[in-house]
Motif scaffolding. Structure first.
Motif, PDB file in Angstrom:
ATOM      1  N   LYS A 538      33.444  49.808  36.424  1.00 26.51           N
ATOM      2  CA  LYS A 538      33.985  48.621  36.557  1.00 26.51           C
ATOM      3  C   LYS A 538      35.444  48.894  37.500  1.00 26.51           C
ATOM      4  N   LEU A 539      35.696  50.150  37.542  1.00 21.32           N
ATOM      5  CA  LEU A 539      37.049  50.424  38.513  1.00 21.32           C
ATOM      6  C   LEU A 539      36.495  50.180  40.167  1.00 21.32           C
ATOM      7  N   VAL A 540      35.165  51.057  40.038  1.00 19.35           N
ATOM      8  CA  VAL A 540      34.729  51.095  41.358  1.00 19.35           C
ATOM      9  C   VAL A 540      34.574  49.204  42.134  1.00 19.35           C
ATOM     10  N   GLY A 567      41.333  59.353  50.827  1.00 17.66           N
ATOM     11  CA  GLY A 567      40.244  58.527  50.147  1.00 17.66           C
ATOM     12  C   GLY A 567      40.615  57.065  50.020  1.00 17.66           C
ATOM     13  N   GLY A 568      40.897  56.677  48.875  1.00 19.14           N
ATOM     14  CA  GLY A 568      41.149  55.263  48.597  1.00 19.14           C
ATOM     15  C   GLY A 568      42.519  54.845  49.430  1.00 19.14           C
ATOM     16  N   PRO A 598      32.727  57.530  49.716  1.00 20.94           N
ATOM     17  CA  PRO A 598      33.779  56.651  49.805  1.00 20.94           C
ATOM     18  C   PRO A 598      33.045  55.421  49.044  1.00 20.94           C
ATOM     19  N   ALA A 599      33.738  54.942  48.180  1.00 22.61           N
ATOM     20  CA  ALA A 599      33.116  53.563  47.435  1.00 22.61           C
ATOM     21  C   ALA A 599      33.984  52.374  47.596  1.00 22.61           C
ATOM     22  N   ASP A 742      27.194  47.735  47.676  1.00 21.44           N
ATOM     23  CA  ASP A 742      26.280  48.050  46.591  1.00 21.44           C
ATOM     24  C   ASP A 742      25.838  49.403  46.747  1.00 21.44           C
ATOM     25  N   LEU A 743      25.368  49.743  47.990  1.00 20.92           N
ATOM     26  CA  LEU A 743      24.963  51.144  48.259  1.00 20.92           C
ATOM     27  C   LEU A 743      25.980  51.992  47.880  1.00 20.92           C
TER      28      LEU A 743
END
Length: 773
Positions: A538-540, A567-568, A598-599, A742-743
């Motif tokens: 959910k956080l991602v 990172g973020g 990295p997402a 999504d990936l």
């Protein structure tokens, strides 16, 4: 105002070459000049060798290797006439008065009239330097005292004489401020000026008190470190860092120059241990160790510390001081019973008294003395700010109890503090007892000042939104370490809606040491330990959604990082319309190091940047390979300039040299984008597909065979390769941003469930470094 377009530095030692490198960092050509060694094959060899060494030095004096091309190696015998080309000449030769005067006579014979000339001395008075020199030379002369290393230390102490042309001094100070990123502190022409005079007093007092009270060096550094807003090196670690051999030299210079009644003399004592260490090559980190060293005997690395009583090394032990951890405020530390409180007062009490005594002597400005210690010695609070935190009456009473003379400014406080906030303005006490506003240099905008007179537009435990004027708002991270979490994302989403309705532009900025080191790993580890995988996903997803909203908001977004943006924290830069970065910004996607990919859109944004880069061949594979190399190795740019090479920053993004000017520059950039603003168009990417992923995995396996990559590195690289290659999609099928997100999310969730990744999380939380598993 005359412009400084070219500079000469005479003296290619560590300090002179470092000054030259930093001027080159500002994009200004430099002549680096030194003597011709006897019998030298290369007459420019000393300067040329200094440039070559700096290209290999860590921390790097150059912000990017290409800056070295702006430094020209010359010598004083053949090239002194080239001083006619420059607008500022900086002398950084041996601290001997006659040597400097002899050089000045040679300089004056060839320079253009009106060329600024300055000495980097910290021990010789300006009046003595210009004695016997022509009137015109005195008009153009001043002292500019840089701190080592010049690239990283923000303080520049400037001293002018009665003959110095104020306009010329202002030109040098403005160049140092805007182009070199220095905070300029004006000092009186007194020995040691401000920072070194007070700093050396503090150091020698701390060493002597540890010896007197039998305080181990580890304990002394723990007490004299973070509790008082001083870097964790404390005193002994700091001396190791700057070099033990510099301390006796500076101390002796001050002893020779200061009047007999100065309190500096009372704290001085001969230190046979330091003399012995220097003679044995134990000069600190640059030598074989100092008060601390790494013993590599038997192939091991054992940290050792010196025993002040015996002079012998022993295994270093972390100071076990539970009471110190509980006593979080400076005054609470001073009140601790036993040797901890006694040592703290023995060091800090006389140091604060000495600082108060420098008012009117080294400077007429309380704020200048505080600024010099904050920037010259990296103190969190200057001495007068520290007195306010402890209590002026408390300090005066304890000094009197110990038989110390009370400096007039401290004796006359009468319940006042040195600083106060009045009508939303920070004010400082003057020697006469009245207050005046703390005035920033023209063009400086600080969020801390805005906060004194305003309330946040929005706020929660992880972020806040501030109105900074002219229709621009500032989004500030506020969680510990500026870690990014769900609350930050929620407030950023609310901020985007508010700006859309009522404001013109958004700046993402804060005044912490680091912009953001990325997502909160502690929360992620906790969620993983209770198998709350849905909460993690959910956080991602929330981060992906929020950053996409930021990218496509109907108003300009400018991010303004300083320090680490990892990172973020890096990903928010990638989703901004523009970046105005402090020169000392260290930017990178480091997720692979902790076992992730990295997402929050970092992969897709880097792919888009490299596919549109004119420096790469066209086609799906070159960009994918470039991003894979950067992200899989957790590469971090070591400066904003280097971040441009890695495309963390784009060619149109700005770089600000002076940290205090960053917010103003970011706001100006945001306003420049307002008229005619249109959000960017979504991108589609053609990626190499499964065959490209296979090629990347084979490259990673080659690193593993060479012992560079660990088994889990290969797992992470495999997931990253799949994302950057477009997953199972055929190489002819273009992918939109949603498909790439999504990936990213799917690979992230597979990796976060692995034990090896969670082990890396735990290692980072406990030690600051991921385990190599």
């Amino acid at each position: 105002m005359t412009q400084i377009r070219k500079v000469a530095v005479i003296g290619a030692g560590v300090m002179g070459s470092g000054i030259a490198a930093h001027i080159a960092n500002a994009g200004v050509p430099v002549l680096l000049i030194d003597i011709v060694p006897e019998g030298a094959a290369d007459r420019n060899g000393l300067a040329a060798g200094a440039i070559a060494r700096m290209l290999k030095t860590e921390p790097a004096p150059f912000m990017a290797p290409r800056a070295a091309k702006l430094v020209e190696a010359l010598n004083v015998e053949d090239h002194l006439d080239r001083l006619r080309e420059v607008d500022w000449i900086i002398e950084v030769v041996v601290e001997r008065l006659e040597a400097k005067r002899a050089l000045y006579r040679r300089i004056d014979a060839v320079r253009r009239p009106g060329t600024a000339i300055s000495s980097n001395t910290s021990t010789i008075p300006l009046d003595a330097l210009v004695e016997g020199m022509p009137e015109a030379f005195g008009r153009d002369f001043l002292i500019t005292h840089f701190f080592n290393p010049p690239r990283y230390m923000r303080l520049l102490e400037v001293v002018t004489g009665p003959r110095t042309d104020p306009a010329l001094a202002a030109t040098v100070a403005d160049f140092a401020d805007r182009r070199l990123g220095k905070s300029v502190v004006r000092c009186k022409d007194r020995p040691g000026f401000i920072a070194n005079r007070l700093g050396i007093f503090w150091i020698q007092n701390a060493i002597a008190a540890a010896d007197d009270l039998g305080v181990p060096v580890e304990e002394a550094d723990a007490v004299m470190g973070r509790p008082f807003g001083i870097p964790k090196t404390g005193v002994f670690g700091l001396v190791d860092l700057v070099g033990l051999d510099l301390i006796p030299h500076t101390t002796q210079s001050l002893r020779a120059a200061l009047p007999a009644e100065d309190a500096f003399h009372a704290t001085f004592r001969e230190m046979p241990l330091i003399t012995k260490l220097i003679a044995e090559g134990h000069t600190g980190r640059k030598g074989k160790g100092g008060f601390y060293r790494l013993n590599r005997a038997g192939g091991q690395k054992t940290k050792e510390a010196i025993d002040l009583g015996t002079g012998a090394y022993r295994p270093s032990a972390k100071a076990d001081l539970p009471a110190l951890k509980e006593a979080k405020a400076p005054r609470a530390v001073l009140d601790l019973p036993g040797r901890v409180g006694a040592y703290a007062w023995a060091v800090i009490g006389p140091t604060l008294a000495y600082a108060a005594g420098l008012l009117g002597e080294a400077s007429d400005e309380i704020a200048a003395i505080d600024e010099a210690m904050r920037l010259g010695y990296n103190w969190k609070w200057g001495p007068f700010e520290l007195i306010d935190r402890i209590g002026g009456a408390y300090v005066a009473e304890r000094l009197a109890r110990d038989g110390h003379a009370i400096p007039p400014i401290l004796a006359g406080l009468d319940g006042k503090t040195f600083y106060r906030v009045e009508n939303g303005r920070r004010q400082v006490l003057r020697a006469g007892g009245e207050y005046e506003d703390v005035v920033r240099p023209e063009g400086v905008l600080r969020l801390e000042d805005i906060k004194l007179a305003a309330q946040p537009l929005l706020k929660n435990g992880s972020a806040a939104l501030w109105d900074i004027g002219d229709g621009v708002v500032c989004f500030e991270f506020t969680a510990q370490g500026n870690a990014l979490d769900e609350q930050m994302m929620i407030l950023l989403g609310k901020s985007i809606k508010l700006v859309k309705d009522k404001y013109r532009a958004l700046v993402v900025y804060n005044e912490a040491p680091n912009f953001s080191v990325g997502a909160n790993l502690g929360l992620a580890l906790f969620a993983a330990n209770i198998a709350a995988w849905g909460e993690i996903e959910k956080l991602v997803a929330l981060g992906q959604q929020t950053y996409s909203q930021l990218k496509y908001a109907p108003f300009p977004v400018v991010s303004a990082p300083a320090g680490m943006a990892l990172g973020g924290g890096c990903e928010i830069l990638l989703h901004s319309d523009a970046v105005q970065a402090h020169a000392e910004s260290y930017i990178g996607l480091v997720e692979a190091g902790v076992g992730l990919v990295p997402a929050w859109g970092g992969c897709k944004e880097m792919l888009a940047r490299w596919q549109s880069s004119p420096t790469l061949p066209k086609g799906p594979m070159p960009a994918t390979a470039q991003v894979f190399e950067t992200v899989s190795t957790a590469t971090v740019a070591k400066s904003a300039d280097e971040a441009r090479d890695l495309l963390f920053l784009r060619p149109g993004d700005g770089i600000t040299m002076n940290r205090d000017r960053l917010l103003a520059d970011a706001k100006a950039k945001a306003l420049s984008l307002v008229e005619g603003y249109a959000a960017p168009k979504p991108v589609t990417l053609t990626l190499p597909g499964p065959s490209g992923a296979l090629a990347l995995r084979m490259a990673a396996e080659g690193f593993a065979r060479r012992g560079i990559a660990t088994p889990h590195d290969l797992v992470v690289a495999g997931e990253l390769a799949a994302v950057l290659s477009g997953g199972a999609a055929d190489s002819l099928d273009p992918l939109d941003e949603a498909a790439l997100l999504d990936l990213e999310r799917d690979s992230f969730m597979r990796l976060v469930r692995t034990e090896a990744t969670l082990d890396r999380f735990e290692s980072v939380i406990e030690t600051g470094r991921p385990v190599r598993n």
